[in-house]
Motif scaffolding. Structure first.
Motif, PDB file in Angstrom:
ATOM      1  N   ALA A   1       0.834  -1.204   0.000  1.00  0.00           N
ATOM      2  CA  ALA A   1       0.000   0.000   0.000  1.00  0.00           C
ATOM      3  C   ALA A   1       0.865   1.249   0.000  1.00  0.00           C
ATOM      4  O   ALA A   1       2.064   1.196   0.308  1.00  0.00           O
ATOM      5  N   GLY A   2       0.245   2.346  -0.321  1.00  0.00           N
ATOM      6  CA  GLY A   2       0.988   3.599  -0.349  1.00  0.00           C
ATOM      7  C   GLY A   2       0.121   4.743  -0.809  1.00  0.00           C
ATOM      8  O   GLY A   2      -1.095   4.724  -0.584  1.00  0.00           O
ATOM      9  N   TRP A   3       0.742   5.700  -1.462  1.00  0.00           N
ATOM     10  CA  TRP A   3       0.031   6.894  -1.924  1.00  0.00           C
ATOM     11  C   TRP A   3       0.421   7.291  -3.343  1.00  0.00           C
ATOM     12  O   TRP A   3       1.555   7.080  -3.768  1.00  0.00           O
ATOM     13  N   PHE A   4      -0.535   7.869  -4.030  1.00  0.00           N
ATOM     14  CA  PHE A   4      -0.249   8.626  -5.225  1.00  0.00           C
ATOM     15  C   PHE A   4      -0.912   9.989  -5.063  1.00  0.00           C
ATOM     16  O   PHE A   4      -1.708  10.197  -4.153  1.00  0.00           O
ATOM     17  N   ARG A   5      -0.577  10.921  -5.906  1.00  0.00           N
ATOM     18  CA  ARG A   5      -1.149  12.268  -5.812  1.00  0.00           C
ATOM     19  C   ARG A   5      -1.525  12.781  -7.190  1.00  0.00           C
ATOM     20  O   ARG A   5      -1.041  12.292  -8.207  1.00  0.00           O
ATOM     21  N   GLN A   6      -2.397  13.766  -7.189  1.00  0.00           N
ATOM     22  CA  GLN A   6      -2.795  14.399  -8.435  1.00  0.00           C
ATOM     23  C   GLN A   6      -3.009  15.878  -8.192  1.00  0.00           C
ATOM     24  O   GLN A   6      -3.840  16.270  -7.358  1.00  0.00           O
ATOM     25  N   ALA A   7      -2.264  16.679  -8.905  1.00  0.00           N
ATOM     26  CA  ALA A   7      -2.399  18.133  -8.847  1.00  0.00           C
ATOM     27  C   ALA A   7      -3.338  18.589  -9.957  1.00  0.00           C
ATOM     28  O   ALA A   7      -3.479  17.893 -10.972  1.00  0.00           O
TER      29      ALA A   7
END
Length: 124
Positions: free
Chosen positions: A33-39
């Protein structure tokens, strides 16, 4: 079955924030598991991942040395400690499961299920 992100907010450049992620309806610790981001106006960007197999951690080049991912098995919660924040870190951050954690061209990839996201805003 869902992932619940929390901990976003506003920070100044150079500041810190900590994101949390908990699962409902399944055991998060059984998954990588972890994270992604979107600007706004940009494509999704993988941020970090922790492997369910060996606990190895992976980071995209853009956050390496500044962000730290961890998990608390007793509470089945995952964390992302974000230090030395920059305005370019401003994005919606999504907690996600990964199948599995991979890194390609300096970016973490492999997320397949994610939560609702939490906004992180870094002011200059």
């Amino acid at each position: 079955v869902q992932l619940v992100d929390s901990g976003g907010g506003l920070a100044q450049s150079g500041g810190s924030l900590r994101l949390s992620c908990a699962a409902s309806g399944f055991t998060l610790n059984l998954h990588s598991a972890g994270w992604f981001r979107q600007a706004p106006g940009k494509e999704r960007e993988g941020v970090s991942c922790i492997s369910r197999v060996d606990g190895n951690t992976y980071y995209s080049d853009s956050v390496k040395g500044r962000f730290t991912i961890s998990r608390d098995n007793s509470s089945d919660t995952m964390y992302l400690e974000m230090n030395s924040l920059k305005p370019e870190d401003t994005a919606v951050y999504f907690c996600a499961t990964f199948a599995p954690c991979t890194v390609h061209n300096g970016m973490v990839e492999g997320y397949d299920f994610w939560g609702q996201g939490t906004q992180v805003t870094v002011s200059s």
